[in-house]
Motif scaffolding. Structure first.
Motif, short mmCIF file in Angstrom:
data_model
loop_
_atom_site.label_atom_id
_atom_site.label_comp_id
_atom_site.label_asym_id
_atom_site.label_seq_id
_atom_site.Cartn_x
_atom_site.Cartn_y
_atom_site.Cartn_z
N PHE A 1 71.28 -11.24 67.18
CA PHE A 1 72.60 -10.86 67.68
C PHE A 1 72.92 -9.41 67.36
O PHE A 1 73.44 -8.67 68.20
CB PHE A 1 73.68 -11.75 67.05
N VAL A 2 72.60 -8.99 66.15
CA VAL A 2 72.88 -7.61 65.73
C VAL A 2 72.16 -6.61 66.63
O VAL A 2 72.69 -5.53 66.94
CB VAL A 2 72.47 -7.42 64.25
N HIS A 3 70.97 -6.96 67.06
CA HIS A 3 70.17 -6.06 67.89
C HIS A 3 70.37 -6.31 69.38
O HIS A 3 69.57 -5.85 70.21
CB HIS A 3 68.69 -6.19 67.52
N LEU A 4 71.46 -7.00 69.74
CA LEU A 4 71.82 -7.24 71.14
C LEU A 4 70.71 -7.93 71.91
O LEU A 4 70.43 -7.61 73.08
CB LEU A 4 72.23 -5.93 71.83
N ARG A 5 70.10 -8.90 71.25
CA ARG A 5 69.08 -9.73 71.89
C ARG A 5 69.52 -11.18 71.82
O ARG A 5 70.15 -11.59 70.83
CB ARG A 5 67.72 -9.58 71.19
N PRO A 6 69.19 -11.97 72.83
CA PRO A 6 69.47 -13.40 72.71
C PRO A 6 68.55 -14.03 71.67
O PRO A 6 67.39 -13.61 71.53
CB PRO A 6 69.17 -13.93 74.12
N ALA A 7 69.06 -14.99 70.95
CA ALA A 7 68.25 -15.73 69.98
C ALA A 7 67.80 -17.03 70.61
O ALA A 7 68.62 -17.80 71.11
CB ALA A 7 69.04 -15.99 68.71
N PHE A 8 66.49 -17.28 70.58
CA PHE A 8 65.99 -18.58 71.01
C PHE A 8 65.59 -19.37 69.78
O PHE A 8 64.73 -18.95 69.00
CB PHE A 8 64.78 -18.46 71.94
N MET A 9 66.23 -20.52 69.59
CA MET A 9 65.92 -21.40 68.47
C MET A 9 65.45 -22.74 69.01
O MET A 9 66.22 -23.44 69.67
CB MET A 9 67.12 -21.57 67.54
#
Length: 328
Positions: free
Chosen positions: A158-166
């Motif tokens: 989130f901090v790096h403006l990327r979506p997180a895939f979990m």
């Protein structure tokens, strides 16, 4: 799923099976509390394999009521640790991905990447693979994004403006175990609906939810009308694109917005048209990833329906955060 019931308190499921196992016309739905107790026992391994199979198949035939969905979700939410709500201007957006592409290219990663680029914390959760389909995880991998397996890794994306895939195995392991029973029984079970409406954050979020079968429009609508928006957030409900929550690239689907017990029509369904959007030439992960990269660079146009979906997600995500208590 083999369970040793000698070391745990066994849950007697027969009275529940008797009610839900009478077929489509004869079955009776459980109360929310009974559904919560039954599903909690299933997740905890306190139901025998024989009873578990009977429950899953009975619910597959009967279908879930609104109260049963609510009870199942109560138990599901209690079975894993919630993720901390990220700070910032936007509430997180949740994109479940449990289907993948069969005929059309899977553009769920494009939706997630566009949202993240706007600064919206975007959590994609789902399965890594699905035989015969191209999953969102495979396309994200081809784009160079890695899995998040911990809450800290989610926050870092989130901090790096990327979506997180979990993967669901890391987000909610007990639900993942229930999903895996599809390989044993050959059919999906109620958990496949539950993971699509999961809200794993400890604060309000925006859930993007799709349905495939028409009857789920009303069942899921009834469920979301009972959700507390102040604590859980809002939901967008739409007909899935091959089961995915991304808008169809060639025409907008109807999207209903659920907030504070109310349902509002957010997007009208487009009429069929011969004016088709540009889409990837193939549906494999490499081809789809390359096309998505081009779309993000502005080299090919983002389908108008997806751009509209992104705009509404950004707007409502900001509204959810604005009305929630400021984070300390």
């Amino acid at each position: 799923m083999t369970t040793d019931t000698n070391d745990i308190e066994r849950f007697v499921a027969a009275p529940f099976i008797k009610e839900i196992g009478r077929g489509v016309k004869g079955a009776r739905s459980m109360t929310r509390e009974d559904a919560r107790a039954l599903y909690a026992a299933m997740l905890e391994g306190r139901v025998s394999d024989l009873e578990l199979g009977a429950i899953l198949l009975a619910m597959r035939i009967k279908g879930e009521s609104v109260d049963e969905l609510g009870g199942f979700m109560d138990a599901a939410a209690a079975s894993f640790s919630p993720l901390p709500t990220p700070r910032g201007e936007f509430a997180p957006v949740l994109i479940p991905t449990y289907n993948g592409a069969r005929k059309l290219a899977n553009l769920t990663p494009l939706l997630a990447l566009l949202l993240a680029r706007e600064g919206v914390p975007t959590l994609v959760h789902g399965v890594r693979t699905d035989p015969g389909r191209v999953t969102t995880a495979e396309i994200l991998g081809a784009l160079g994004l890695t899995e998040a397996t911990t809450a800290a890794e989610v926050q870092n994306e989130f901090v790096h403006l990327r979506p997180a895939f979990m993967p669901i195995e890391h987000l909610a392991p007990r639900l993942a175990q229930m999903l895996s029973l599809r390989r044993v029984l050959g059919v999906r079970n109620s958990t496949h609906t539950l993971v699509k409406i999961l809200q794993p954050f400890d604060g309000p979020a925006l859930r993007l939810v799709s349905y495939t079968h028409p009857e789920y429009l009303e069942t899921l609508g009834g469920f979301f009308e009972g959700v507390d928006s102040e604590t859980q957030g809002d939901a967008f409900l739409m007909r899935g694109t091959e089961g995915e929550t991304v808008a169809h690239p060639h025409r907008a689907q109807r999207i209903d917005w659920f907030h504070a017990g109310q349902r509002a029509l957010l997007v009208e369904r487009d009429a069929p048209t011969d004016d088709l959007s540009e889409v990837p030439d193939g549906r494999d992960a490499a081809t789809t990833a390359a096309w998505i990269g081009a779309a993000l660079r502005g080299e090919v146009p983002v389908p108008a329906s997806i751009a509209t979906q992104v705009a509404y997600c950004v707007e409502v995500s900001r509204k959810i955060r604005a009305r929630s208590q400021p984070l300390a």
